[in-house]
Write a protein that holds these residues in place. Structure first.
Motif, PDB file in Angstrom:
ATOM      1  N   ASN A 194      54.311  41.367  27.384  1.00 22.33           N
ATOM      2  CA  ASN A 194      54.303  42.697  27.983  1.00 22.33           C
ATOM      3  C   ASN A 194      53.999  42.551  29.476  1.00 22.33           C
ATOM      4  O   ASN A 194      52.871  42.742  29.917  1.00 22.33           O
ATOM      5  N   LYS A 195      55.040  42.192  30.212  1.00 23.25           N
ATOM      6  CA  LYS A 195      54.913  41.815  31.620  1.00 23.25           C
ATOM      7  C   LYS A 195      54.510  42.960  32.550  1.00 23.25           C
ATOM      8  O   LYS A 195      54.107  42.723  33.668  1.00 23.25           O
ATOM      9  N   ASP A 196      54.627  44.190  32.079  1.00 25.65           N
ATOM     10  CA  ASP A 196      54.314  45.334  32.944  1.00 25.65           C
ATOM     11  C   ASP A 196      52.891  45.857  32.727  1.00 25.65           C
ATOM     12  O   ASP A 196      52.539  46.930  33.188  1.00 25.65           O
ATOM     13  N   VAL A 205      50.973  27.568  13.506  1.00 32.44           N
ATOM     14  CA  VAL A 205      51.182  27.655  12.062  1.00 32.44           C
ATOM     15  C   VAL A 205      52.274  28.655  11.682  1.00 32.44           C
ATOM     16  O   VAL A 205      52.576  28.810  10.503  1.00 32.44           O
ATOM     17  N   GLY A 206      52.856  29.332  12.677  1.00 36.76           N
ATOM     18  CA  GLY A 206      53.904  30.281  12.343  1.00 36.76           C
ATOM     19  C   GLY A 206      54.360  31.094  13.529  1.00 36.76           C
ATOM     20  O   GLY A 206      53.922  30.876  14.666  1.00 36.76           O
ATOM     21  N   GLU A 207      55.275  32.009  13.242  1.00 35.85           N
ATOM     22  CA  GLU A 207      55.786  32.942  14.240  1.00 35.85           C
ATOM     23  C   GLU A 207      55.729  34.333  13.620  1.00 35.85           C
ATOM     24  O   GLU A 207      55.864  34.485  12.408  1.00 35.85           O
ATOM     25  N   LEU A 208      55.518  35.326  14.475  1.00 33.92           N
ATOM     26  CA  LEU A 208      55.293  36.678  13.979  1.00 33.92           C
ATOM     27  C   LEU A 208      55.752  37.685  15.020  1.00 33.92           C
ATOM     28  O   LEU A 208      55.497  37.517  16.208  1.00 33.92           O
ATOM     29  N   GLU A 209      56.408  38.730  14.552  1.00 34.34           N
ATOM     30  CA  GLU A 209      56.744  39.855  15.420  1.00 34.34           C
ATOM     31  C   GLU A 209      55.495  40.734  15.499  1.00 34.34           C
ATOM     32  O   GLU A 209      54.980  41.172  14.462  1.00 34.34           O
ATOM     33  N   VAL A 210      54.986  40.956  16.710  1.00 33.28           N
ATOM     34  CA  VAL A 210      53.762  41.727  16.890  1.00 33.28           C
ATOM     35  C   VAL A 210      54.053  42.973  17.722  1.00 33.28           C
ATOM     36  O   VAL A 210      54.673  42.878  18.783  1.00 33.28           O
ATOM     37  N   ALA A 211      53.595  44.109  17.223  1.00 28.46           N
ATOM     38  CA  ALA A 211      53.662  45.352  17.992  1.00 28.46           C
ATOM     39  C   ALA A 211      52.268  45.603  18.537  1.00 28.46           C
ATOM     40  O   ALA A 211      51.374  46.004  17.811  1.00 28.46           O
ATOM     41  N   TYR A 212      52.071  45.299  19.814  1.00 32.84           N
ATOM     42  CA  TYR A 212      50.794  45.585  20.440  1.00 32.84           C
ATOM     43  C   TYR A 212      50.575  47.092  20.427  1.00 32.84           C
ATOM     44  O   TYR A 212      51.535  47.858  20.356  1.00 32.84           O
ATOM     45  N   TYR A 213      49.353  47.507  20.533  1.00 36.47           N
ATOM     46  CA  TYR A 213      48.966  48.907  20.475  1.00 36.47           C
ATOM     47  C   TYR A 213      49.875  49.761  21.369  1.00 36.47           C
ATOM     48  O   TYR A 213      49.828  49.667  22.585  1.00 36.47           O
ATOM     49  N   GLY A 214      50.736  50.550  20.732  1.00 36.48           N
ATOM     50  CA  GLY A 214      51.599  51.468  21.464  1.00 36.48           C
ATOM     51  C   GLY A 214      52.651  50.801  22.333  1.00 36.48           C
ATOM     52  O   GLY A 214      53.202  51.425  23.233  1.00 36.48           O
ATOM     53  N   LYS A 220      57.133  42.251  19.926  1.00 32.85           N
ATOM     54  CA  LYS A 220      57.453  41.019  20.658  1.00 32.85           C
ATOM     55  C   LYS A 220      57.179  39.824  19.753  1.00 32.85           C
ATOM     56  O   LYS A 220      56.278  39.847  18.911  1.00 32.85           O
ATOM     57  N   LEU A 221      57.945  38.739  19.961  1.00 31.23           N
ATOM     58  CA  LEU A 221      57.749  37.512  19.206  1.00 31.23           C
ATOM     59  C   LEU A 221      56.501  36.792  19.700  1.00 31.23           C
ATOM     60  O   LEU A 221      56.321  36.585  20.903  1.00 31.23           O
ATOM     61  N   ASN A 222      55.639  36.438  18.766  1.00 30.70           N
ATOM     62  CA  ASN A 222      54.425  35.686  19.060  1.00 30.70           C
ATOM     63  C   ASN A 222      54.384  34.440  18.189  1.00 30.70           C
ATOM     64  O   ASN A 222      54.925  34.433  17.077  1.00 30.70           O
ATOM     65  N   PHE A 223      53.732  33.412  18.687  1.00 27.98           N
ATOM     66  CA  PHE A 223      53.432  32.240  17.891  1.00 27.98           C
ATOM     67  C   PHE A 223      52.024  32.443  17.336  1.00 27.98           C
ATOM     68  O   PHE A 223      51.155  32.988  18.018  1.00 27.98           O
TER      69      PHE A 223
END
Length: 177
Positions: free
Chosen positions: A42-44, A149-158, A162-165
């Motif tokens: 979330n670059k902004d 240990v994995g990859e996960l799509e994460v929706a940060y608060y609001g 985004k793809l996370n490791f």
């Protein structure tokens, strides 16, 4: 098990204290640097309205901290505990950002050491979600002995998904470091 998600912790370099609503302006002064977020998903987040949403999520998490340098009292950044899972004996550590003046000076390692040492009094695993393009944080996490240990799509608060490791540090491996 009682795991206080917002203890006050300190070592020789830093002190971490529970984040309060009144910390917004001071913490935003650190977070408003676009280069802090350059590799983050979330670059902004340096923008006031975007950071305000991040800060609201931090307060609502009841696990967030503001980090101070002990010698100067300057704000270093922020981090938090989240996703405490008693059944799997794990907790996540993350949403960490450090002001650039503290990069490469041991503050991030001091912060994570405090947080992991404390967490391992209560759980057997610490999970860290790191943005797939955040190479700086991935490298720092690996230096702590964490393994991907994995990859996960994460929706940060609001915020958008985004793809996370997913990295993990086990209590036994942490104790052996």
């Amino acid at each position: 098990m009682y795991f206080d998600l917002q203890p006050t912790l300190e070592n020789d370099l830093i002190q971490i204290v529970p984040l309060k609503e009144t910390d917004f302006e001071a913490l935003y002064a650190v977070a408003s640097d676009p280069l802090i977020w350059e590799q983050h998903p979330n670059k902004d987040r340096y923008q006031r309205t975007v950071f305000k949403n991040f800060f609201k999520g931090a307060i609502e998490s009841k696990g967030a901290f503001i980090v101070y340098e002990k010698e100067t009292g300057k704000i270093v950044g922020s981090s938090r505990y989240y996703e405490l899972d008693e059944e799997n004996s794990s907790v996540a550590v993350g949403y960490t950002f450090i002001g650039r003046e503290f990069w490469g000076k041991g503050h991030n390692r001091a912060l994570k050491t405090l947080m992991l040492d404390y967490a391992f009094q209560f759980v057997d695993k610490v999970i860290l979600h790191i943005g797939a393009s955040n190479y700086r944080s991935q490298k720092a996490t690996e230096k702590l002995g964490a393994s991907k240990v994995g990859e996960l799509e994460v929706a940060y608060y609001g915020e958008p998904v985004k793809l996370n490791f997913v990295y993990q540090v086990d209590k036994a491996s942490w104790a052996a470091m």
